[in-house]
Design a protein around this motif. Structure first.
Motif, PDB file in Angstrom:
ATOM      1  N   GLY A  33      35.219  63.454  70.191  1.00 53.82           N
ATOM      2  CA  GLY A  33      35.307  62.101  70.714  1.00 53.82           C
ATOM      3  C   GLY A  33      34.751  61.051  69.776  1.00 53.82           C
ATOM      4  N   ASN A  34      34.492  59.894  70.349  1.00 53.45           N
ATOM      5  CA  ASN A  34      34.001  58.765  69.561  1.00 53.45           C
ATOM      6  C   ASN A  34      32.572  58.414  69.954  1.00 53.45           C
ATOM      7  OD1 ASN A  34      34.458  57.216  72.029  1.00 53.45           O
ATOM      8  ND2 ASN A  34      36.611  57.194  71.454  1.00 53.45           N
ATOM      9  N   SER A  35      32.260  57.114  70.015  1.00 50.01           N
ATOM     10  CA  SER A  35      30.899  56.679  70.310  1.00 50.01           C
ATOM     11  C   SER A  35      30.429  57.155  71.678  1.00 50.01           C
ATOM     12  CB  SER A  35      30.814  55.154  70.216  1.00 50.01           C
ATOM     13  OG  SER A  35      31.840  54.534  70.972  1.00 50.01           O
ATOM     14  N   LEU A  41      38.903  61.055  73.534  1.00 49.52           N
ATOM     15  CA  LEU A  41      39.273  60.278  72.355  1.00 49.52           C
ATOM     16  C   LEU A  41      40.489  59.423  72.699  1.00 49.52           C
ATOM     17  CD1 LEU A  41      38.147  60.274  69.387  1.00 49.52           C
ATOM     18  CD2 LEU A  41      40.091  61.705  68.775  1.00 49.52           C
ATOM     19  N   CYS A  63      37.250  66.680  75.269  1.00 46.73           N
ATOM     20  CA  CYS A  63      37.912  65.759  74.339  1.00 46.73           C
ATOM     21  C   CYS A  63      38.098  64.413  75.029  1.00 46.73           C
ATOM     22  CB  CYS A  63      39.257  66.327  73.891  1.00 46.73           C
ATOM     23  SG  CYS A  63      40.139  65.237  72.726  1.00 46.73           S
ATOM     24  N   ASN A 121      28.306  68.689  68.633  1.00 47.77           N
ATOM     25  CA  ASN A 121      28.716  67.356  69.083  1.00 47.77           C
ATOM     26  C   ASN A 121      29.369  66.641  67.917  1.00 47.77           C
ATOM     27  OD1 ASN A 121      29.090  64.781  70.071  1.00 47.77           O
ATOM     28  ND2 ASN A 121      27.118  64.691  71.127  1.00 47.77           N
ATOM     29  N   SER A 160      23.275  61.913  75.413  1.00 45.90           N
ATOM     30  CA  SER A 160      24.737  61.932  75.378  1.00 45.90           C
ATOM     31  C   SER A 160      25.254  62.835  76.486  1.00 45.90           C
ATOM     32  CB  SER A 160      25.234  62.436  74.020  1.00 45.90           C
ATOM     33  OG  SER A 160      24.932  63.819  73.852  1.00 45.90           O
ATOM     34  N   THR A 168      31.086  59.877  73.144  1.00 39.93           N
ATOM     35  CA  THR A 168      30.712  61.283  73.030  1.00 39.93           C
ATOM     36  C   THR A 168      29.428  61.447  72.227  1.00 39.93           C
ATOM     37  OG1 THR A 168      32.993  62.048  73.268  1.00 39.93           O
ATOM     38  CG2 THR A 168      31.472  63.531  72.134  1.00 39.93           C
ATOM     39  N   ALA A 169      29.253  60.606  71.217  1.00 34.00           N
ATOM     40  CA  ALA A 169      28.058  60.678  70.363  1.00 34.00           C
ATOM     41  C   ALA A 169      26.794  60.265  71.108  1.00 34.00           C
ATOM     42  CB  ALA A 169      28.248  59.794  69.132  1.00 34.00           C
ATOM     43  N   GLY A 194      31.127  63.903  68.174  1.00 32.44           N
ATOM     44  CA  GLY A 194      31.392  62.508  68.510  1.00 32.44           C
ATOM     45  C   GLY A 194      31.094  61.604  67.329  1.00 32.44           C
ATOM     46  N   GLN A 204      23.329  68.864  67.863  1.00 31.77           N
ATOM     47  CA  GLN A 204      23.778  67.496  67.631  1.00 31.77           C
ATOM     48  C   GLN A 204      23.244  67.017  66.279  1.00 31.77           C
ATOM     49  OE1 GLN A 204      24.441  65.063  71.466  1.00 31.77           O
ATOM     50  NE2 GLN A 204      22.279  65.590  71.502  1.00 31.77           N
TER      51      GLN A 204
END
Length: 436
Positions: free
Chosen positions: A45-47, A194, A192, A141, A65, A49-50, A143, A84
Motif C-alpha cells: 500500500g501507500n501512506s 493501493l 493490499c 510492511n 499502522s 499502510t505505512a 507501505g 516494519q
C-alpha cells in the motif's frame, strides 16, 4: 471477640473455596486462523499502510499502522514476525510531523511542525523530498507514502520518492520498481490497499496536474487496470490468500470538508467568494471544496493593480485553481474512484480474495443530521477535523484510533471470508489527536 473473628475468617475462607469450586468454567474466546495462513503476512500500500499521520511518517505513527495492529492479532492465530522499516528511537521524529500545541483566543487550533530528524546528511534531496535514513533489511510492511498504482510499475519512482528510495539498495534506486519488490515478497497472506493516490494527488493539488510530474494527474483507467491486475497476480502466484481494499471517496475527508464555502461566507458577512476554474473566475457555491491548506490565505490583503483587495472576495483576486477543488473536478474524482473500485473488486473476485469496501464503510459513517452514527463504547467517531477522533492533523490520514478501526474492519472481512476467528482490538485504547 478474638475467637469470633478467627472463626468468622475460617468460615469466609471455606465459603470462598466452596463458591470457587462451584463456579462454572468460563472458556476463553476461540481463536482460529481458519483457512488462512498468517505465517508471512505482507502489507502492500501507500501512506495509509505505512502508518503516515499528522503530515509525516515517524516512529509512533509506524507502530500504530493498521498492518502492525493486524499482525499483532494474527500472532494469536499462529502468525509470524512482522517487520516494519521503523525509524530508530534516536530518529523517532522521522520525516517530521504536525502537533497540536494550543488554540487561539478565537478557538482556532495552533498546529506546529515538529522537525524531521531522520534525513540523511550530505545527501541531495530527491524530487519528492529530502532523502531519509536507509532501511534495506527485508520488511513485511511495504507501505510507501505517495505510492500509486501507476507509480508502482515505474522503476524511476525509486529515484523520486524518498520513502521508497530508503527501502532500496543503492544499485536498485531508479532501476527496481515497486511491482518487482511485491513480486519478491512471497507472502502467505497479504493486505493490499493501493489506488487512492491515483486520485488523491490530483485532488489535494486543487485539480491541478503539473506537466513536470507524470504522477500528478488522475491515472488513466487502462493503466490502472493493467498494473493493478498484474500486482494481484504477483501476490497470489504462490497460493497466498489476502484482502484487497477499495478507494474511499477522498472528497469526504477533512482536508476538503473543514473550510466550506458557506462557513467562509458567513464569517465575511455573507460576502460572495470567488474562485478560479478552468473556464475562468466565478462565484463559489457549496459544491466547490476549499482545501484545508487554503484557510490561511482567505481574506489575505493583496496588492492588485495598486489596490488592496482581500484574497477570494473579489473577481480580481479570486482563490486560485490550486486552492479549490471546484465541482467539475469533484465530479472527475468521483467518476475515477468508481471506475478504479470496479477494477479492484473485479480483480479480487477473479482471484477469490476478500474485499474490504473502504469506500462503502466511510460513506456509512458520515454523520446524519449532525450526529455521529459510529459510536464505540460511548465514543463518537466522525470525519470531523480534530474532534472526530478518526483523522489526524493533516486532514487526510488517520489517527492511531482511526487505524485501529480500519484494522478491525479488515479482521471482520478476513473472519468472514476465511472462516477465521481473529479477535478485534479495543479502538478506544489508541490515541486520537492529542490535546496540549
Amino acid at each position: 471477640m478474638k475467637k469470633y473473628f478467627k472463626t468468622s475468617g475460617l468460615a469466609v475462607l471455606a465459603a470462598a473455596a466452596f463458591l470457587t469450586a462451584c463456579d462454572p468454567e468460563i472458556d476463553a474466546p476461540e481463536i482460529s486462523k481458519g483457512d488462512a495462513d498468517f505465517t508471512r503476512y505482507v502489507a502492500i500500500g501507500n501512506s495509509l499502510t505505512a502508518g503516515f499521520g499528522d503530515g509525516g511518517l515517524y516512529r509512533e505513527s509506524q507502530l500504530n499502522s493498521f498492518p502492525n495492529i493486524l499482525a499483532g492479532q494474527f500472532k494469536l492465530a499462529g502468525g509470524g514476525e512482522f517487520t516494519q522499516p521503523l525509524f530508530s528511537e534516536d530518529q523517532k521524529n522521522g520525516s517530521g510531523y504536525l502537533k497540536l500545541t494550543g488554540f487561539t483566543a478565537g478557538g482556532s487550533p495552533i498546529i506546529t511542525r515538529i522537525p524531521a530528524d531522520a534525513e540523511r546528511p550530505n545527501t541531495p534531496a530527491l524530487p519528492g523530498g529530502k532523502a531519509l535514513t536507509k532501511y534495506t533489511d527485508p520488511v513485511n510492511n511495504l507501505g510507501v507514502p505517495g505510492m500509486s498504482v501507476k507509480g508502482s510499475a515505474t522503476p524511476l519512482f525509486g529515484a523520486i520518492n524518498p520513502y521508497f528510495e530508503r527501502l532500496l539498495e543503492p544499485n536498485e534506486v531508479g532501476t527496481k520498481s515497486y511491482q518487482q519488490v511485491i513480486g519478491e515478497s512471497n507472502p502467505t497472506f497479504f493486505t493490499c490497499w493501493l489506488g487512492n493516490i491515483d486520485v488523491l494527488t490530483y485532488a489535494t493539488s486543487g485539480g491541478v496536474a503539473s506537466p513536470a510530474n507524470p504522477f500528478s494527474g488522475i491515472t488513466d483507467q487502462p493503466t490502472f487496470n493493467a498494473v493493478y491486475n498484474s500486482m494481484i497476480t504477483n501476490l497470489v502466484k504462490n497460493g497466498a490468500k489476502g484482502v484487497v481494499a477499495t478507494i474511499p471517496n477522498v472528497t469526504l475527508i477533512p482536508f476538503f470538508t473543514t473550510v466550506t464555502v458557506p462557513l467562509v461566507r458567513a464569517a465575511a458577512n455573507n460576502a460572495p467568494l470567488y474562485i478560479t476554474t478552468d473556464t475562468g473566475v466565478r462565484e463559489a457555491d457549496s459544491n466547490d471544496l476549499i482545501l484545508l491548506t487554503t484557510q490561511a490565505a482567505i481574506g489575505r490583503p493583496d496588492n492588485v493593480g495598486g489596490n488592496t483587495i482581500p484574497h477570494g472576495f473579489h473577481p480580481a483576486n479570486a482563490l486560485t485553481d490550486a486552492e479549490v477543488l471546484d465541482k467539475a473536478e469533484v465530479g472527475e474524482i468521483k467518476d475515477a474512484t468508481i471506475a478504479f473500485n470496479n477494477i479492484i473488486i473485479s480483480a479480487a473476485n477473479a482471484n477469490n480474495l476478500a474485499i474490504f469496501d473502504v469506500n462503502a464503510f466511510f460513506q456509512s459513517i458520515q454523520p446524519v443530521d449532525g450526529k455521529a452514527v459510529l459510536v464505540v463504547n460511548t465514543v463518537n467517531y466522525t470525519p470531523a477535523f480534530i474532534s472526530g477522533n478518526l483523522f489526524s492533523l493533516d486532514g487526510v490520514h488517520l489517527t492511531p484510533r482511526g487505524y485501529a478501526l480500519v484494522a478491525n474492519e479488515f479482521i471482520k472481512v478476513i473472519n468472514t471470508k476465511y472462516n477465521a476467528k481473529i479477535p478485534t482490538v479495543n479502538v478506544n485504547a489508541y490515541n486520537a489527536v492529542l490535546f496540549p
